[in-house]
Design an enzyme around this catalytic site. Structure first.
Site, PDB file in Angstrom:
ATOM      1  N   ASP A   1       0.802  -1.230   0.000  1.00  0.00           N
ATOM      2  CA  ASP A   1       0.000   0.000   0.000  1.00  0.00           C
ATOM      3  C   ASP A   1       0.833   1.277   0.000  1.00  0.00           C
ATOM      4  OD1 ASP A   1       0.713  -0.903   2.616  1.00  0.00           O
ATOM      5  OD2 ASP A   1      -0.718   0.503   3.504  1.00  0.00           O
TER       6      ASP A   1
ATOM      7  N   GLU B   1      -0.851  -1.937   5.104  1.00  0.00           N
ATOM      8  CA  GLU B   1      -0.019  -1.907   6.323  1.00  0.00           C
ATOM      9  C   GLU B   1      -0.180  -0.578   7.051  1.00  0.00           C
ATOM     10  OE1 GLU B   1       2.716  -1.211   9.238  1.00  0.00           O
ATOM     11  OE2 GLU B   1       2.804  -0.040   7.391  1.00  0.00           O
ATOM     12  N   GLU B   2      -0.401   0.496   6.277  1.00  0.00           N
ATOM     13  CA  GLU B   2      -0.413   1.845   6.867  1.00  0.00           C
ATOM     14  C   GLU B   2      -1.734   2.126   7.586  1.00  0.00           C
ATOM     15  OE1 GLU B   2       2.113   3.764   6.974  1.00  0.00           O
ATOM     16  OE2 GLU B   2       3.416   3.360   5.255  1.00  0.00           O
TER      17      GLU B   2
ATOM     18  N   ARG C   1      17.004  -6.048  15.712  1.00  0.00           N
ATOM     19  CA  ARG C   1      17.255  -6.330  17.122  1.00  0.00           C
ATOM     20  C   ARG C   1      16.373  -7.492  17.563  1.00  0.00           C
ATOM     21  NH1 ARG C   1      17.218  -2.219  20.664  1.00  0.00           N
ATOM     22  NH2 ARG C   1      16.725  -3.636  22.367  1.00  0.00           N
TER      23      ARG C   1
ATOM     24  N   HIS D   1       7.224   8.907   4.851  1.00  0.00           N
ATOM     25  CA  HIS D   1       5.955   9.666   4.857  1.00  0.00           C
ATOM     26  C   HIS D   1       6.183  11.146   4.525  1.00  0.00           C
ATOM     27  CE1 HIS D   1       3.625   6.474   7.417  1.00  0.00           C
ATOM     28  NE2 HIS D   1       4.541   5.925   6.627  1.00  0.00           N
TER      29      HIS D   1
HETATM   30 ZN   LIG Z   1       4.881   3.933   6.618  1.00  0.00          ZN
HETATM   31 ZN   LIG Z   2       6.113   1.133   5.911  1.00  0.00          ZN
END
Ligand SMILES: [Zn+2]
Ligand SMILES: [Zn+2]
Length: 398
Positions: free
Chosen positions: A86, A144-145, A184, A370
């Site tokens: 996305d 995902e966003e 990590r 972003h």
């Molecule tokens: Zn993002």
């Molecule tokens: Zn992302």
């Protein structure tokens, strides 16, 4: 082993122009969460032409999965590799020949590179089926966003049939230079929940406050009182954030409004702290409002859980990454209060999520995720693909 590694790098360099072309195509045609129709159509076409098996489309609206089976005898393990597809509702300000063609939409997080890169990985693994046993499940997810496309796909069964044993994902990292990989063990990205509180007071004339219940004053007290959760209540060794990102009320200087609305985000790593934040934000908001004669409509929305890397899987990726970019270029990533819905996979199966540096100062590729001028050094896909392929081979053959 050395021979195989250099073969792999040579193959990657050979397919790179195609991978870059795909990334630029996705970049020019960004689609928002759960609307990745054209993106997923091209993904499915590519998988089909590669000969990937059992291609399933339309999962969680636009999600796609496919299988690559190793022909070597040995383990029957199944490893899932994930890319998100996305874009964001941002108007691109870059002037390049692959600038977004859709006003107000942009791949400003690098998911275009994730999708193109995983298609590249698919191609490399199809050429190496005789080099591994077990199965690779490729997964391209929507939203995902903020939409939690990963969870929707899981609810539609993507971790079954065949049952997934481990999962790996990566993210472009504009915070690190090209050639750096970081990750990590344990909690890496935060849980992110949100709340809305509508404070109901009683409006009136600004000159007659005694005849009103001023929701702006109540809301202001609530905002200040919420600051004590992190400073006075949460264990200081546990990271936590309570942010009120919006306090919306009123219009005129001489009018006391009826309501004030607070909207905030809550970030944490520890599940107990997560519950503590949710509980105390509600109690304090309601308690302060009640003391000041107002009422509250409170709602809490549980967002992504913390992204928790399995220590063994993290060690495996780290070992591979050190071979790919050199030990001096692999770092332990700091914990981040941002969130990522790959966490839903890691809640259910062991795995690791790692960051591939994509910043290039000399080329002016310095803008963060972003940002309307976000862009990445596409060579990061070399390191991302190589790390993914080698991780898969090592995991399945071990
Ligand atoms: Zn993002
Ligand atoms: Zn992302």
């Amino acid at each position: 082993m050395v021979l195989a590694a250099s073969d792999l790098r040579r193959d990657i360099e050979e397919i790179l122009p195609g991978v870059v072309a795909d990334r630029r195509h996705f970049h020019q045609h960004p689609e928002l969460g759960f609307q990745e129709f054209e993106t997923s159509k091209l993904v499915a076409q590519r998988l089909q032409s590669l000969g990937v098996e059992d291609i399933r489309t339309g999962i969680a609206v636009t999600g796609v999965t496919g299988l690559i089976r190793g022909t070597k005898s040995g383990s029957g393990k199944v490893v899932l590799l994930r890319a998100d597809m996305d874009a964001l509702p941002i108007h691109e300000q870059n002037d390049v020949d692959y600038t977004s063609t859709i006003a107000g939409k942009m791949h400003a997080c690098g998911h275009d590179a994730h999708t193109a890169g995983l298609l590249g990985v698919a191609r490399l693994l199809m050429d190496r089926q005789d080099q591994f046993s077990g199965t690779v499940k490729l997964l391209f997810q929507p939203a995902e966003e903020g939409g939690g496309g990963a969870l929707v796909m899981i609810n539609e069964g993507v971790l079954e049939d065949p049952k997934v044993d481990a999962a790996f994902g990566l993210h472009v990292d504009q915070g690190s230079p090209l050639g750096v990989i970081s990750l990590r063990p344990g909690p890496a990205l935060a849980a992110a929940d949100r709340f809305t509180a509508v404070i109901r007071g009683k409006g009136g004339h600004g000159a007659h406050p005694h005849e009103t219940i001023d929701p702006i004053v109540v809301g202001s007290h609530v905002v200040v009182a919420l600051q004590t959760i992190v400073s006075r209540e949460v264990d200081p060794t546990e990271p936590a954030v309570v942010t009120v990102g919006a306090l919306i009320s009123g219009e005129a200087p001489n009018v006391i409004p009826n309501t004030a609305e607070l909207r905030g985000t809550l970030r944490s790593f520890n599940p107990d702290v997560r519950v503590q934040l949710a509980t105390r934000v509600e109690e304090i908001t309601k308690g302060v409002a009640e003391a000041l004669r107002a009422e509250v409509d409170f709602s809490y929305v549980k967002g992504y859980p913390a992204t928790v890397n399995d220590p063994e899987m993290t060690a495996l990726v780290r070992e591979v990454a050190e071979e790919v970019v050199g030990a001096e270029n692999v770092f332990e990533a700091p914990r981040q209060m941002g969130a990522e819905d790959f966490s839903y996979f890691l809640e259910r199966v062991p795995g690791a999520f790692f960051f591939v540096g994509s910043q290039n100062q000399e080329r002016g590729l310095v803008w963060g995720h972003h940002h309307p001028r976000f862009d990445l050094d596409e060579d990061m896909m070399i390191f991302g693909m190589e790390t993914m392929v080698k991780t898969v081979l090592r995991y399945l053959n071990d």
